[in-house]
Design a protein around this motif. Structure first.
Motif, PDB file in Angstrom:
ATOM      1  N   SER A 132       0.652   3.640 -10.508  1.00 45.53           N
ATOM      2  CA  SER A 132      -0.877   2.959  -9.933  1.00 45.53           C
ATOM      3  C   SER A 132      -2.537   4.243 -10.496  1.00 45.53           C
ATOM      4  CB  SER A 132      -0.555   3.686  -8.254  1.00 45.53           C
ATOM      5  OG  SER A 132      -2.143   3.464  -7.589  1.00 45.53           O
ATOM      6  N   ASP A 151      -4.957   4.284  -6.662  1.00 41.12           N
ATOM      7  CA  ASP A 151      -5.477   3.536  -5.701  1.00 41.12           C
ATOM      8  C   ASP A 151      -4.476   3.537  -4.415  1.00 41.12           C
ATOM      9  OD1 ASP A 151      -4.346   1.270  -7.403  1.00 41.12           O
ATOM     10  OD2 ASP A 151      -6.016   0.224  -6.925  1.00 41.12           O
ATOM     11  N   TRP A 178       1.024  -0.890   0.024  1.00 47.41           N
ATOM     12  CA  TRP A 178       0.538   0.267   0.338  1.00 47.41           C
ATOM     13  C   TRP A 178       1.216   1.174   0.201  1.00 47.41           C
ATOM     14  CZ3 TRP A 178      -5.011   1.360  -0.846  1.00 47.41           C
ATOM     15  CH2 TRP A 178      -5.374   2.660  -0.179  1.00 47.41           C
TER      16      TRP A 178
END
Length: 642
Positions: free
Chosen positions: A455, A458, A441
């Protein structure tokens, strides 16, 4: 058990080997003793297993403990052949008796196809060839039968189709040298199959379509040179071929090392640490012609000295999993606590007698080593070596002692841990190393140094995993890759130090966010750190890292990755450029700076004048409709911007 702190007035732990000057054969013998001493209390009751990690007793733990036992032998067997370390050998011999006895509680067991224990058998082949009087003759008839039958399992189970084939080769060479039955047909078949991995110019791939990394020097060439020395009379043509290939490879591989002994962190299995210099030990052992004994001596000993100054031991003096510090995050699935002792392969030089030219020679410095072994193009204050089979261009900056491997990427991949980080970054550096993701993440978890990360907004980023097309033309590297089916990236890198330029053409069918990471700088003590509209830089104890947006980027920032992502430093900062892209075609161009010599942040407020100098030095010209890159020989690469 533990080792007392040595030579540290502050009372902290200092491993005795860090104080070893590593100048003479006796010093190297002592270094091996210093590495092995903490392990003496870690053997099992039957001495057949080395217990370094979890106390669980499932099958995997038993195999890991056997692995630890066998890997010690890579250093111990050459030492025994050279006349030292007798005391520990007696302990290990008892472990061999226990481990190969089907009736003993510590029996190493029946192996399966592609079993890890097949890997660990190889060193027994080396022992049979080098010290048959110490491993074979002391055994009773029953013990001899047990050892032979256990090792002979390798002739009845397949090994992975890569460097593993050499494990079978070494075991059977050991059988042959001891006068025992061996599988000559399968031995020849595996030797022939290894030929399919040879790429030319001294390079192997680790299996058909595999990567070129440290498995080339410390596996293929290491085993090949051992084979050449042991089987030179019986298989002279192949032995000569192995020697010739190794001599050619040496001219490339020498460029991977810095004057102080560090080597480029690149690829998998980097927890084997000072196995980086095992190739040079094998070259000395095999008497490889054309390589100065003084040059080989310097390459081996400097690398050992560099490693022994790193905090790579636990407080008991046992080697840890990691690179320049203990770090499980960078490890592979096949690593166990004892895996790291494959690094002892470098101690093959202890098989050489005191009067050998290697020990009598004066250690040569790196600059003399380069002229004696390496080939490359001089570039101002540094040099460049194009190593096409490995998809690399090695750049050296002599003044800073900095070496960097620029990388196109590869047409194939594998399922090993962190493959993209270990094989697909744009550049790998002795001074800044590289980073692996901590999690999935965002940028701080991803630690995307020396990468373009994309990306869909997200916070889940994709990077280059494999390439559709690659090529190298002098100092210019090119790759085409597709992170999604409807996204194509073409990347050009104008390699150089301390500056290099990256150019990306991105054709996307979806909205994307882009992050372009520079070198990861160890935090240490930062003297300055800045981020502006088009550039970011940080400077401190470990040098300077900076990145400048020349075209297409929206902003710059400093990313502070999560801990233990980098191979050299637990905490780092990555100067990073950001861009947002709608569907269509976009161009991103950046200049990246890395200098380990100390603080000295380039100006980021007015970089235009310096950028003109960088473009001129790297031969890059950005025009309205095209980009041109002029190589050192005057060739012009034209990149249309239509």
């Amino acid at each position: 058990m533990s080792i007392e702190a040595v030579g540290n007035p502050g009372g902290g732990f200092t491993h005795p080997v860090s104080l070893n000057k590593l100048k003479t054969r006796l010093d190297v013998q002592e270094a091996l003793s210093q590495l092995l001493e903490p392990l003496k209390g870690c053997y099992s009751a039957g001495h057949s297993r080395l217990i370094l990690g979890s106390s669980s007793k499932d099958a995997y733990a038993n195999i890991a403990e056997m692995e630890g036992f066998s890997r010690i032998l890579w250093g111990l067997v050459p030492a025994i052949a050279g006349g030292s370390h007798e005391e520990l050998w007696e302990l290990c011999l008892q472990g061999i008796r226990s481990g190969t006895d089907p009736g003993h509680a510590e029996y190493w067991g029946e192996v399966r196809d592609y079993d890890q224990r097949l890997v660990e058998m190889a060193v027994f082949g080396l022992a049979f060839a080098l010290v048959p009087d110490r491993i074979w003759q002391p055994l009773s008839d029953r013990e001899k039968s047990n050892l032979y039958q256990w090792l002979d399992q390798i002739n009845h189970h397949p090994c992975h189709d890569c460097n593993w084939l050499f494990f079978h080769v070494l075991v059977n060479v050991g059988f042959h040298k001891t006068g025992l039955p061996y599988d000559a047909v399968l031995l020849e078949k595996n030797l022939q199959r290894i030929e399919d991995f040879y790429l030319g110019a001294g390079w192997y791939s680790d299996g058909v379509g595999g990567h070129c990394d440290y498995y080339v020097p410390y596996a293929f060439h290491f085993y090949g040179l051992v084979y050449a020395e042991l089987m030179g009379d019986e298989d002279s043509e192949r032995a000569q071929s192995y020697r010739e290939r190794a001599a050619v490879f040496a001219r490339d591989f020498v460029h991977w090392f810095t004057p102080d002994g560090a080597a480029i962190p690149y690829g998998r299995s980097l927890t084997y640490r000072f196995a980086q210099s095992a190739f040079w030990s094998a070259a000395a052992y095999a008497g490889l012609e054309g390589l100065s004994p003084g040059a080989l001596k310097g390459l081996v000993l400097r690398n050992l000295r560099w490693w022994f100054q790193q905090p790579i031991f636990d407080r008991d003096g046992v080697l840890t999993v990691g690179y320049a510090y203990p770090n499980q995050i960078m490890s592979e699935n096949y690593n166990s606590p004892g895996s790291v002792y494959w690094s002892l392969k470098t101690f093959l030089i202890l098989a050489l007698p005191e009067e050998h030219p290697f020990w009598l020679a004066e250690e040569l410095e790196m600059t003399k080593t380069e002229t004696g072994i390496g080939t490359g193009t001089r570039t101002g204050t540094g040099s460049m070596s194009v190593q096409e089979p490995a998809h690399l261009v090695i750049c050296r900056e002599e003044k800073a002692g900095h070496v960097a491997a620029f990388n196109t990427g590869h047409p194939s991949t594998n399922e090993h841990t962190h493959t993209s980080a270990k094989y697909e970054k744009f550049v790998y550096s002795t001074a800044f190393a590289f980073s692996v993701p901590r999690a999935e993440w965002g940028l701080s978890q991803g630690a995307f140094d020396s990468m373009l990360a994309l990306s869909e907004g997200d916070h889940l980023f994709r990077v280059k995993r494999l390439c559709k097309e690659t090529r190298i033309q002098e100092h210019v590297l090119y790759a085409k890759w597709k992170p999604w089916r409807d996204v194509e990236v073409q990347t050009w890198i104008a390699a150089g130090l301390p500056w290099h330029i990256r150019i990306h053409r991105i054709s996307t069918g979806r909205t994307l966010d882009a992050a372009e990471g520079g070198f990861a700088l160890g935090l240490g003590s930062l003297s300055s750190s800045r981020a502006g509209a088009g550039a970011a830089s940080a400077s401190g104890t470990f040098g300077t890292s900076a990145i400048y947006g020349m075209l297409g980027y929206d902003m710059a920032e400093l990313i502070y990755p999560q801990s233990n992502t980098n191979f050299l430093h637990p905490r780092t900062v990555i100067p990073t450029l950001r861009a947002a892209m709608d569907p269509g075609t976009h161009w991103l161009i950046s200049a990246v700076y890395g200098d380990p010599s100390g603080p000295g942040t380039p100006a980021i407020e007015e970089p235009s004048m310096e950028m003109e100098d960088v473009k001129e030095r790297l031969g890059v010209e950005i025009l309205q409709r095209q980009i041109t890159i002029t190589t050192q020989t005057g060739n012009v690469i034209v990149i249309p911007m239509d």
